[in-house]
Scaffold this motif. Structure first.
Motif, PDB file in Angstrom:
ATOM      1  N   SER A   1       0.891  -1.188  -0.163  1.00  0.00           N
ATOM      2  CA  SER A   1       0.036  -0.063  -0.151  1.00  0.00           C
ATOM      3  C   SER A   1       0.876   1.277   0.112  1.00  0.00           C
ATOM      4  N   ARG A   2       0.257   2.290  -0.715  1.00  0.00           N
ATOM      5  CA  ARG A   2       1.067   3.683  -0.643  1.00  0.00           C
ATOM      6  C   ARG A   2       1.241   4.235   0.891  1.00  0.00           C
ATOM      7  N   ARG A   3       0.152   3.747   1.542  1.00  0.00           N
ATOM      8  CA  ARG A   3       0.018   4.349   2.921  1.00  0.00           C
ATOM      9  C   ARG A   3       1.222   3.777   3.884  1.00  0.00           C
ATOM     10  N   ALA A   4       1.493   2.184   3.433  1.00  0.00           N
ATOM     11  CA  ALA A   4       2.700   1.475   4.041  1.00  0.00           C
ATOM     12  C   ALA A   4       3.918   2.259   3.565  1.00  0.00           C
ATOM     13  N   VAL A   5       4.289   2.241   2.332  1.00  0.00           N
ATOM     14  CA  VAL A   5       5.403   3.087   1.801  1.00  0.00           C
ATOM     15  C   VAL A   5       5.544   4.632   2.657  1.00  0.00           C
ATOM     16  N   ARG A   6       4.446   5.366   2.601  1.00  0.00           N
ATOM     17  CA  ARG A   6       4.853   6.461   3.215  1.00  0.00           C
ATOM     18  C   ARG A   6       5.076   6.604   4.491  1.00  0.00           C
ATOM     19  N   ARG A   7       4.636   5.581   5.355  1.00  0.00           N
ATOM     20  CA  ARG A   7       4.839   5.435   6.753  1.00  0.00           C
ATOM     21  C   ARG A   7       6.400   5.103   6.781  1.00  0.00           C
ATOM     22  N   ALA A   8       6.762   4.030   6.056  1.00  0.00           N
ATOM     23  CA  ALA A   8       8.314   3.566   6.277  1.00  0.00           C
ATOM     24  C   ALA A   8       8.982   4.849   5.885  1.00  0.00           C
TER      25      ALA A   8
END
Length: 750
Positions: free
Chosen positions: A716-723
């Motif tokens: 997910s883009r959300r997971a990438v942004r979080r990382a």
């Protein structure tokens, strides 16, 4: 027990046929071995309806109850339970003694001499084996009486042998502390302890065990010390006690007796702990222990030795004419010469690093992908060879050492092998008393080196040798305790070169560019929809659902990447995930990838997996007897449940028995942590919401930098942004940087 249907070779798994007390029969499966025909068993568990084998009793716990009637006793003895007694002698023994046979074995074994076929020599063998069995049976009953199942019981017996019962009675909490016994945490050990009269009550001994467990647990998370007040708080929570008086007394006792040591933390360290949200800053600074670091003795000693030894190497002159003793003029001439040898023009930071390695004694080099670290090492090696310097190249893992050797043309080996590790004694052959025969020691992938390995390494480096440590400080920290490379850089006490220039070929790679973007807190480029027409080396596939993401990864590995890029799914593509658990975790991925890429019948049951010929596997612990090391990847050649288990590592056949095979796992997917020190033609990285606890910038950065030709992010883009946004993973509690910075500082070459 009527008969053994199947018994795992060297393992505890068995399928057995039972005659029940009510006259019926049943099949039982589980960790039941060793079992013998005629043996009487009490088995706890539950009924299951297996699609292939029908109704079975799945065993959770099994206790041996000695056979009582003559028929069962005869079958028991005839089954081979006692070497030297076969069916014929078993029949004669039972004919002579009947239902009292086992009492004769226990109390009056000399009476067995009256049975034809048993002489003095055979009787002695029978007595020895019967005594061993009696002790093991007693220990099994003791452990299972404490609530431990056959699987854990087998582990404990393998680790502690004949002394098992006494060790558990002396200190049940040692079960949680033992590196040889996995699967027992402090709470389980505490449950066991509460069943033993001497440990049942709240006691200082229990509190001390809790405190030591907290320190061990924090060490497993990479910390070298624990702040005093945090230690009190976490131990109190672990022990589930209302106040901390008992815990404070336990810590004070351990400190007073020298089992633990403490040092004061300065204001900057307290502020850093406070920035991490630690309660340490909220504690009363006038308290007796105030802001103090509590160490296990070995950790404090190792930190002090590393700092002292590094500074000694840096201050000791090199041998005349060797690297480390070059004048500025001679170093400049050497740089011109080596550029001609390499056929390339070194960058300014590379030239500076080679100059330091030739004129100074210790050099730290850090830089990201594409910044020329390998070329730099090659240049240093060539300069050393030109003046007949003895050069030792090394890296923490076998894969990294092999890659270093291929890049430089010079022999390289793991740090353990370089230092002549002695597995049976747990020490190293190369020490301060017997140092390495080297003028230059170059260590690659230095970010992977933990405190204790660095302690061993610097102790073996001769004071007159040059030591060059090369690594990427932005990668994940080592699996073991400490953050050595980061600490050395943070201390600013040793000459340091930071490689920042990305060279032309690397600049064309989206993998390299995106790794640097992530490291700078920027999202990767190229995160649009997969475009089959555009050939590039980085792609992103947006998928939030873990099950669908796992299926996408399967299709990528088995179909899309091989078809588009011509890569071998078994040899060239590595799946990486942040965690072992979860729908898109390493364990589940391995099972589904194996089913897709190497499905079939048969094989050898090893741990949670069924290994089959053709499987990719990874070694999880160093095995010096087989010359296979933690992180080595191989391919199964033979795997039959009654035959040998053979694995190929770099063209070499290695045979495993069942005990050694416990340290093998499937490796179609591995964790990002386990991938450190390796490179793969292609990686498929899963990054999802279920991985939230591990989503950190350095994890994504490390994952991307494992790929040489292709990196595909699935998630997910959300997971990438979080990382990308999570740039401040928990700082490890160490004081190595402080110890170095408190000494006179050497001029830096940054």
């Amino acid at each position: 027990m009527e008969r053994i249907v199947y018994e795992q070779d060297g393992g505890s798994w068995a399928v057995i046929r039972l005659r029940l007390d009510d006259g019926g029969t049943a099949t039982a499966v589980g960790n039941l071995a060793p079992v013998f025909e005629g043996e009487r068993l009490q088995i706890d568990g539950g009924w299951v309806d297996d699609a292939r084998f029908g109704r079975q009793f799945r065993a959770d716990k099994s206790v041996s109850v000695r056979p009582a009637d003559a028929t069962a006793i005869e079958r028991y003895l005839a089954s081979g339970v006692v070497p030297g007694i076969g069916p014929a002698i078993a029949a004669r023994i039972v004919e002579r003694f009947g239902d009292q046979t086992l009492e004769v074995f226990d109390q009056e074994p000399e009476k067995l001499l009256s049975v034809r076929g048993i002489g003095r020599v055979r009787l002695r063998r029978i007595q020895e084996r019967w005594a061993e069995q009696a002790a093991e049976r007693s220990t099994r009953i003791f452990l299972q009486g404490l609530g431990l199942g056959p699987f854990l019981t087998d582990k404990i017996l393998r680790a502690w042998g004949d002394d098992t019962e006494q060790q558990v009675r002396d200190n049940p909490y040692a079960l949680a502390a033992s590196n040889e016994i996995s699967g027992i945490g402090f709470r389980r050990a505490d449950q066991i302890a509460r069943q033993l009269p001497e440990w049942a009550a709240e006691s200082e001994a229990r509190a001390r065990a809790g405190v030591l467990h907290v320190l061990d647990d924090q060490a497993n998370r990479g910390h070298c010390f624990v702040p005093h007040e945090r230690l009190i708080r976490v131990a109190r929570e672990l022990l589930e006690v209302d106040d901390d008086d008992g815990v404070r007394r336990a810590v004070a006792g351990l400190l007073g007796e020298g089992d633990l040591v403490s040092e004061p933390l300065d204001d900057a360290e307290v502020a850093a702990l406070s920035a991490r949200g630690s309660s340490e800053a909220e504690d009363d600074p006038t308290a007796e222990h105030g802001h103090r670091a509590v160490y296990q003795v070995a950790f404090l000693d190792a930190e002090k030795r590393v700092a002292r030894r590094l500074l000694k190497i840096a201050a000791t002159p090199a041998a005349d004419g060797k690297p480390g003793a070059f004048s500025d003029h001679r170093a400049a001439k050497a740089l011109e010469w080596v550029e001609g040898q390499l056929g390339v023009k070194l960058g300014s930071d590379q030239r500076g690093a080679v100059g330091v390695a030739l004129s100074r004694k210790v050099l730290l080099v850090t830089g990201g992908p594409g910044t020329g670290k390998t070329t730099l090492i090659d240049a240093i090696v060539r300069c050393g060879q030109a003046v007949s310097a003895r050069i030792a190249l090394t890296a923490p893992t076998g894969r990294a050492a092999k890659r270093l050797s291929e890049a430089t043309g010079h022999a390289s080996m793991t740090i353990h092998r370089l230092l002549e590790y002695r597995p049976h004694s747990g020490g190293f052959g190369r020490t301060t008393a017997y140092p390495l025969e080297a003028d230059v020691v170059v260590v690659d992938e230095a970010s992977m080196i933990d405190l204790f390995l660095m302690d061993a390494l610097v102790s073996a480096v001769p004071p007159r040798a040059v030591l060059v440590l090369v690594g990427d400080a932005d990668q994940l920290p080592p699996v073991g305790p400490g953050a050595v490379l980061r600490d050395l850089l943070a201390s600013e006490a040793l000459p340091t070169v930071r490689l920042t220039e990305i060279y032309r070929q690397a600049r064309r790679s989206l993998i390299v560019c995106n790794a640097h973007r992530v490291n700078q807190g920027e999202p990767p480029e190229g995160m649009e929809v997969w475009d089959e027409e555009t050939l590039r080396d980085f792609y992103f596939i947006d998928e939030e659902d873990a099950d669908r993401a796992r299926n996408i990864a399967l299709t990528l590995v088995s179909e899309r990447i091989p078809a588009r890029f011509g890569l071998d799914p078994m040899r060239d593509i590595q799946v990486l995930a942040p965690m072992h658990r979860g729908k898109a975790g390493v364990s589940r991925l391995n099972l589904t990838l194996q089913q897709r890429l190497n499905d079939g019948s048969g094989g050898r049951a090893v741990g949670d997996y069924m290994l089959r010929a053709g499987d990719r596997v990874i070694q999880q612990r160093n095995d010096y007897d087989r010359d296979v090391f933690n992180g080595d990847v191989g391919w199964v050649l033979e795997a039959e449940h009654q035959g040998a288990l053979v694995v190929e590592f770099d063209g070499r056949r290695v045979e495993y028995d069942q005990e050694a095979a416990r340290h093998l796992s499937l490796a179609y997917a591995i964790s990002v942590h386990k991938s450190q020190g390796s490179e793969y033609p292609a990686v498929v990285v899963l990054l999802l919401a279920e991985h939230y606890p591990m989503l950190q910038r350095n994890l994504l950065y490390t994952a991307l930098t494992r790929a040489k030709k292709l990196a595909v992010l699935v998630g997910s883009r959300r997971a990438v942004r979080r990382a990308v946004a999570n740039a401040a993973p928990m700082r490890r509690c160490t004081r190595l940087a402080r110890r170095l910075s408190e000494r006179p500082r050497l001029p830096s070459s940054s």
